[in-house]
Design an enzyme around this catalytic site. Structure first.
Site, PDB file in Angstrom:
ATOM      1  N   LYS A  49      31.798  27.619  42.557  1.00  0.00           N
ATOM      2  CA  LYS A  49      30.671  28.440  42.113  1.00  0.00           C
ATOM      3  C   LYS A  49      29.437  27.584  41.807  1.00  0.00           C
ATOM      4  O   LYS A  49      28.331  28.105  41.721  1.00  0.00           O
ATOM      5  CB  LYS A  49      31.072  29.284  40.900  1.00  0.00           C
ATOM      6  CG  LYS A  49      32.078  30.366  41.272  1.00  0.00           C
ATOM      7  CD  LYS A  49      32.284  31.384  40.173  1.00  0.00           C
ATOM      8  CE  LYS A  49      33.188  32.508  40.629  1.00  0.00           C
ATOM      9  NZ  LYS A  49      34.610  32.088  40.764  1.00  0.00           N
TER      10      LYS A  49
HETATM   11  C1  LIG Z   1      35.516  32.825  41.589  1.00  0.00           C
HETATM   12  C2  LIG Z   1      36.697  32.056  42.097  1.00  0.00           C
HETATM   13  C3  LIG Z   1      37.443  32.478  43.231  1.00  0.00           C
HETATM   14  C4  LIG Z   1      37.147  33.773  43.954  1.00  0.00           C
HETATM   15  O1  LIG Z   1      35.943  33.751  44.661  1.00  0.00           O
HETATM   16  P1  LIG Z   1      35.249  35.118  45.131  1.00  0.00           P
HETATM   17  O2  LIG Z   1      33.969  34.716  45.745  1.00  0.00           O
HETATM   18  O3  LIG Z   1      35.092  35.944  43.886  1.00  0.00           O
HETATM   19  O4  LIG Z   1      36.188  35.759  46.100  1.00  0.00           O
HETATM   20  C5  LIG Z   1      38.474  31.678  43.679  1.00  0.00           C
HETATM   21  N1  LIG Z   1      38.807  30.527  43.033  1.00  0.00           N
HETATM   22  C6  LIG Z   1      38.126  30.088  41.945  1.00  0.00           C
HETATM   23  C7  LIG Z   1      38.551  28.835  41.283  1.00  0.00           C
HETATM   24  C8  LIG Z   1      37.051  30.844  41.431  1.00  0.00           C
HETATM   25  O5  LIG Z   1      36.401  30.404  40.344  1.00  0.00           O
END
Ligand SMILES: *Cc1c(COP(=O)(O)O)cnc(C)c1O
Length: 437
Positions: A107
């Site tokens: 993210k």
């Molecule tokens: C947010 C997140 C996901 C999922 O990603 P999306 O874009 O919501 O599908 C997977 N793994 C981790 C570690 C995350 O923080």
């Protein structure tokens, strides 16, 4: 380039407007109005192409008519002091590690680009923004680190007292400066309700230039395309006939970004959408029936989503056509037991720690290769978080502990700073007036 709402193609906005609005006024999500044709550019890329170069290439197309090349370069340079890393496991499988940013999760790419682009737009018009976010953990730390020390931006983060992990709390509360952490006596839902109420409160919106940075923001989605393109460029020389990405998914923002990269010309054969027990999308791909439901708790908790917010964007991409989506996206569900099993297996066989989310992707990728007998295929699994962020699960699966990466060591050693507040809008309003002068 212009952007439209998934619910109204008539209303067109600029990238800047989409960036600062987050959600479209009609409740829809912003999507690109047209498809770019970048095949020629993508084909010209190779192992020597840098992540910055790729990010700047796509950003320049998106911001055509809004910002010049100098500004694009600044945004990309300020957004990405970190890069993805590619690990080739064997002929059929590789992993692209997306956790080398400041919060040690993928993210960071979205949050950091959003922060950098906002900073650029604000400095041009000499405006200020106050980012207000509610978090249950991961999103908040990515936003906090991405916006730390950005000019003309203050960030206020609400999190539920006692309900985020100790390490996550440190990541949220130790930055200081323009980042204020509010520890709310209540649940994550309370935090979210307070943020929503603040955005529609006339007094607060008059007093502060409130802006959101939540996960459905276009400014966080778009930069996630860059690492798909980069990974392809890195692997290109060695690829045989078929090339897939496998994406551990919750709200499906990450997967949707990959779909845009494909739509704009990246030569990908398909995508594996890997989920934990929250398998609304794999179920849809199998049956044609979309039935969102309350989320279930699992070991890969950042993917515990029962009603994926980006499904609306996925549907728009395939013109609501189930068969079109199925031709490109393959679903799979991985249980908690399988997750633990594969974490141990990968540690034993390849001496590599995986976080539980990445393990879901790894398992689905292996199963896809075996089940579909894709002998001439290669799958690139997106590794979404550093294993040390989920140390309890990793220890349970492998009996060993991964080393903490430097950003987490630094956060853990600092002093927590937060304001404890109640769970009403009045509590939030009072503290906003106090900290934002
Ligand atoms: C947010 C997140 C996901 C999922 O990603 P999306 O874009 O919501 O599908 C997977 N793994 C981790 C570690 C995350 O923080």
């Amino acid at each position: 380039m212009k952007f439209i709402s998934t619910r109204n193609p008539e209303r067109k906005v600029s990238f800047e407007e989409a960036l600062f609005q987050g959600l479209a006024p009609d409740g829809g999500l912003y999507i690109p109005e047209e498809d770019l044709q970048l095949q020629t550019h993508f084909r010209a890329l190779g192992k020597e192409s840098s992540f910055h170069e790729i990010a700047a290439l796509v950003t320049a197309y998106l911001l055509k008519g809004e910002l010049d090349a100098g500004a694009v370069h600044r945004i990309v340079k300020n957004a990405f002091p970190f890069e993805p890393k590619l690990v080739r496991v064997d002929d059929q499988l590789s992993i692209v590690e997306l956790y080398h940013g400041p919060s040690c999760a993928f993210k960071d790419f979205g949050a950091s680009f959003l922060a950098s682009a906002m900073e650029e737009f604000l400095s041009r018009s000499n405006r200020k923004a106050v980012i207000l976010v509610a978090t249950s953990g991961d999103t908040g730390s990515a936003v906090a680190t991405a916006f730390h020390n950005r000019k003309n931006i203050d960030v206020v983060i609400l999190y539920p007292e006692g309900r985020v992990s100790p390490l996550q709390e440190k990541q949220l509360t130790t930055l200081g400066g323009n980042i204020t952490a509010l520890e709310v006596k209540g649940s994550f839902d309370d935090c979210q309700r307070m943020v929503k109420a603040a955005f529609v409160d006339p007094e607060l919106s008059k007093a502060f230039p409130l802006t959101s940075a939540n996960s459905i923001s276009l400014g966080r989605l778009i930069p996630q395309m860059f690492y798909y393109i980069w990974a392809f460029a890195q692997l290109k020389e060695t690829l045989k006939e078929e090339f897939f990405f496998c994406v551990p998914s919750g709200n499906f923002g990450n997967l949707t970004a990959g779909l845009y990269a494909w739509k704009w010309g990246l030569p990908v054969t398909g995508f594996v959408a890997a989920t934990n027990a929250n398998d609304v999308v794999p179920h849809y791909l199998e049956s044609g029936i979309y039935s969102p439901r309350p989320s279930q708790l699992t070991l890969s908790n950042a993917m515990d989503v029962g009603s994926p917010s980006n499904f609306e964007r996925m549907e728009a991409l395939f013109h609501k056509n189930w068969n079109l989506m199925r031709a490109l996206v393959f679903g799979d569900m991985v249980t908690d037991a399988e997750t633990l099993e594969v974490m141990k297996e990968v540690k034993d066989q390849h001496n590599m720690f995986l976080c539980p989310h990445t393990a879901v992707g790894y398992k689905a990728a292996r199963r896809f290769l075996a089940r579909e007998a894709r002998d001439n295929g290669h799958v690139c699994v997106l590794s979404t978080a550093h294993p040390a962020k989920f140390i309890e699960v990793v220890e349970r699966a492998t009996g060993q502990s991964p080393e903490l990466p430097q950003p987490l060591v630094d956060a853990a050693s600092k002093e927590k700073q937060s304001y404890k507040i109640g769970n009403t809008l009045a509590d939030l309003s009072k503290v906003l007036h106090q900290v934002l002068k």
